[in-house]
Design a protein around this motif. Sequence first.
Motif, PDB file in Angstrom:
ATOM      1  N   LEU A  77       0.845  -1.182   0.000  1.00  0.00           N
ATOM      2  CA  LEU A  77       0.000   0.000   0.000  1.00  0.00           C
ATOM      3  C   LEU A  77       0.887   1.240   0.000  1.00  0.00           C
ATOM      4  N   LYS A  78       0.812   1.999  -1.085  1.00  0.00           N
ATOM      5  CA  LYS A  78       1.604   3.225  -1.144  1.00  0.00           C
ATOM      6  C   LYS A  78       1.003   4.218  -0.137  1.00  0.00           C
ATOM      7  N   THR A  79       1.807   4.593   0.832  1.00  0.00           N
ATOM      8  CA  THR A  79       1.306   5.335   1.994  1.00  0.00           C
ATOM      9  C   THR A  79       2.070   6.646   2.170  1.00  0.00           C
ATOM     10  N   LEU A  80       1.331   7.720   2.427  1.00  0.00           N
ATOM     11  CA  LEU A  80       1.954   9.025   2.691  1.00  0.00           C
ATOM     12  C   LEU A  80       1.595   9.461   4.104  1.00  0.00           C
ATOM     13  N   LEU A  81       2.628   9.702   4.906  1.00  0.00           N
ATOM     14  CA  LEU A  81       2.459  10.143   6.291  1.00  0.00           C
ATOM     15  C   LEU A  81       2.911  11.585   6.425  1.00  0.00           C
ATOM     16  N   PHE A  82       1.978  12.461   6.804  1.00  0.00           N
ATOM     17  CA  PHE A  82       2.322  13.856   7.056  1.00  0.00           C
ATOM     18  C   PHE A  82       2.791  14.020   8.498  1.00  0.00           C
ATOM     19  N   ALA A  83       3.728  14.926   8.712  1.00  0.00           N
ATOM     20  CA  ALA A  83       4.188  15.299  10.057  1.00  0.00           C
ATOM     21  C   ALA A  83       4.469  14.072  10.927  1.00  0.00           C
ATOM     22  N   PRO A  84       5.437  13.225  10.498  1.00  0.00           N
ATOM     23  CA  PRO A  84       5.628  11.946  11.200  1.00  0.00           C
ATOM     24  C   PRO A  84       6.051  12.098  12.651  1.00  0.00           C
ATOM     25  N   ASP A  85       5.441  11.273  13.499  1.00  0.00           N
ATOM     26  CA  ASP A  85       5.876  11.128  14.894  1.00  0.00           C
ATOM     27  C   ASP A  85       6.817   9.937  14.962  1.00  0.00           C
ATOM     28  N   PHE A  86       7.712   9.952  15.946  1.00  0.00           N
ATOM     29  CA  PHE A  86       8.677   8.858  16.125  1.00  0.00           C
ATOM     30  C   PHE A  86       7.976   7.497  16.195  1.00  0.00           C
ATOM     31  N   GLY A  87       6.988   7.381  17.075  1.00  0.00           N
ATOM     32  CA  GLY A  87       6.348   6.082  17.297  1.00  0.00           C
ATOM     33  C   GLY A  87       5.584   5.584  16.084  1.00  0.00           C
ATOM     34  N   ILE A  88       4.804   6.466  15.459  1.00  0.00           N
ATOM     35  CA  ILE A  88       3.987   6.079  14.298  1.00  0.00           C
ATOM     36  C   ILE A  88       4.882   5.670  13.125  1.00  0.00           C
ATOM     37  N   ILE A  98       3.038  -1.947   4.073  1.00  0.00           N
ATOM     38  CA  ILE A  98       3.126  -0.492   3.905  1.00  0.00           C
ATOM     39  C   ILE A  98       4.393  -0.092   3.147  1.00  0.00           C
ATOM     40  N   ASP A  99       4.188   0.670   2.052  1.00  0.00           N
ATOM     41  CA  ASP A  99       5.294   1.266   1.304  1.00  0.00           C
ATOM     42  C   ASP A  99       5.249   2.763   1.634  1.00  0.00           C
ATOM     43  N   LEU A 100       6.092   3.178   2.588  1.00  0.00           N
ATOM     44  CA  LEU A 100       5.920   4.480   3.245  1.00  0.00           C
ATOM     45  C   LEU A 100       6.773   5.607   2.665  1.00  0.00           C
ATOM     46  N   LYS A 101       6.113   6.778   2.510  1.00  0.00           N
ATOM     47  CA  LYS A 101       6.832   8.034   2.288  1.00  0.00           C
ATOM     48  C   LYS A 101       6.387   8.998   3.380  1.00  0.00           C
ATOM     49  N   THR A 102       7.343   9.787   3.899  1.00  0.00           N
ATOM     50  CA  THR A 102       6.999  10.778   4.918  1.00  0.00           C
ATOM     51  C   THR A 102       7.200  12.178   4.355  1.00  0.00           C
ATOM     52  N   THR A 103       6.383  13.112   4.842  1.00  0.00           N
ATOM     53  CA  THR A 103       6.519  14.492   4.370  1.00  0.00           C
ATOM     54  C   THR A 103       6.148  15.475   5.472  1.00  0.00           C
ATOM     55  N   ASP A 104       6.667  16.675   5.335  1.00  0.00           N
ATOM     56  CA  ASP A 104       6.355  17.747   6.287  1.00  0.00           C
ATOM     57  C   ASP A 104       6.697  19.068   5.601  1.00  0.00           C
ATOM     58  N   TYR A 105       6.167  20.157   6.127  1.00  0.00           N
ATOM     59  CA  TYR A 105       6.478  21.472   5.544  1.00  0.00           C
ATOM     60  C   TYR A 105       7.948  21.819   5.751  1.00  0.00           C
ATOM     61  N   SER A 106       8.463  21.546   6.948  1.00  0.00           N
ATOM     62  CA  SER A 106       9.834  21.977   7.217  1.00  0.00           C
ATOM     63  C   SER A 106      10.619  21.052   8.146  1.00  0.00           C
ATOM     64  N   ALA A 107       9.983  20.073   8.790  1.00  0.00           N
ATOM     65  CA  ALA A 107      10.691  19.245   9.771  1.00  0.00           C
ATOM     66  C   ALA A 107      11.812  18.443   9.108  1.00  0.00           C
ATOM     67  N   PRO A 108      12.883  18.141   9.864  1.00  0.00           N
ATOM     68  CA  PRO A 108      13.980  17.358   9.294  1.00  0.00           C
ATOM     69  C   PRO A 108      13.606  15.889   9.178  1.00  0.00           C
ATOM     70  N   ASN A 109      14.441  15.146   8.450  1.00  0.00           N
ATOM     71  CA  ASN A 109      14.350  13.681   8.380  1.00  0.00           C
ATOM     72  C   ASN A 109      13.036  13.159   7.807  1.00  0.00           C
ATOM     73  N   VAL A 110      12.534  13.833   6.753  1.00  0.00           N
ATOM     74  CA  VAL A 110      11.383  13.293   6.026  1.00  0.00           C
ATOM     75  C   VAL A 110      11.824  12.992   4.597  1.00  0.00           C
ATOM     76  N   ASP A 111      11.006  12.213   3.861  1.00  0.00           N
ATOM     77  CA  ASP A 111      11.373  11.853   2.492  1.00  0.00           C
ATOM     78  C   ASP A 111      11.321  13.054   1.552  1.00  0.00           C
ATOM     79  N   PHE A 112      10.335  13.941   1.767  1.00  0.00           N
ATOM     80  CA  PHE A 112      10.330  15.189   0.993  1.00  0.00           C
ATOM     81  C   PHE A 112       9.548  16.251   1.760  1.00  0.00           C
TER      82      PHE A 112
END
Length: 244
Positions: A77-88, A98-112
């Motif tokens: 499942l291609k999955t997009l997680l906004f504003a990732p938390d450590f635990g989630i 889960i085929d995961l991508k993470t994203t955020d407006y400005s936080a570090p350590n996300v895929d884009f």
Amino acid sequence: MATPYYYLPVLSPVYRTLHRRINLIRYQGNDFDCPVCMRSWSKSKPSEACPFCGSSTRQKALVIWLEKFLETRSGPLKTLLFAPDFGIERWLRKQEQIDLKTTDYSAPNVDFHCDITDIPEADESYDLILCSHVMEHIVDDQAAYQELCRILRPDGCMVIQVPYARDEAVTDEDASVTDPAERERRWGQFDHVRRYGKDIVDRMARAGLTCEVLPLSTWIHPADMERFELWDDVVFECQKKDKT
Ligand SMILES: [Zn+2]
């Protein structure tokens, strides 16, 4: 007033890792369980948040929802997680489906990085979108819901979580309020721009989404509500309106 978020490369991750390790010893016990990191805790811990992974009701509820959801779908499942938390994020990365991508407006350590009102992803490209405690920060939330609807596959599913006044018919917002202290007084945090009411469902409908309002007490067993230390928060389960 709450302070803005600070992140120091190297120091912040080292501090957090040490803090988690100390808490593992300090609060070990069998009074409560965390469904996110699967650890058990003593009632002496200082808050409802898990002393290891930091998960509170909203993160724990999301994992319980995901466990049920994954039983109904085969991956990947291609999955997009906004504003990732450590635990989630840690939990999602362990799931084979889960085929995961993470994203955020400005936080570090996300895929884009991205602005949620202008997401640089193709139409109908995600099976699953997880967007927890983001929309209350977004001034033009209608544009954001439209973008989320655009990138969601016709048979895809999205979970939205927001601070929610379940007894209020209409969302409380005022774009002219920009003072952080006033925002905190009115909406609970210095960078929140609204508190949603029941019309959140109409806002999503205007963007092309159906939205099912799921209070935790209606789909999580009372014993689990107690064991996981959950309050009766709400999860919004969304799909594209037109599935043709
Ligand atoms: Zn945990």
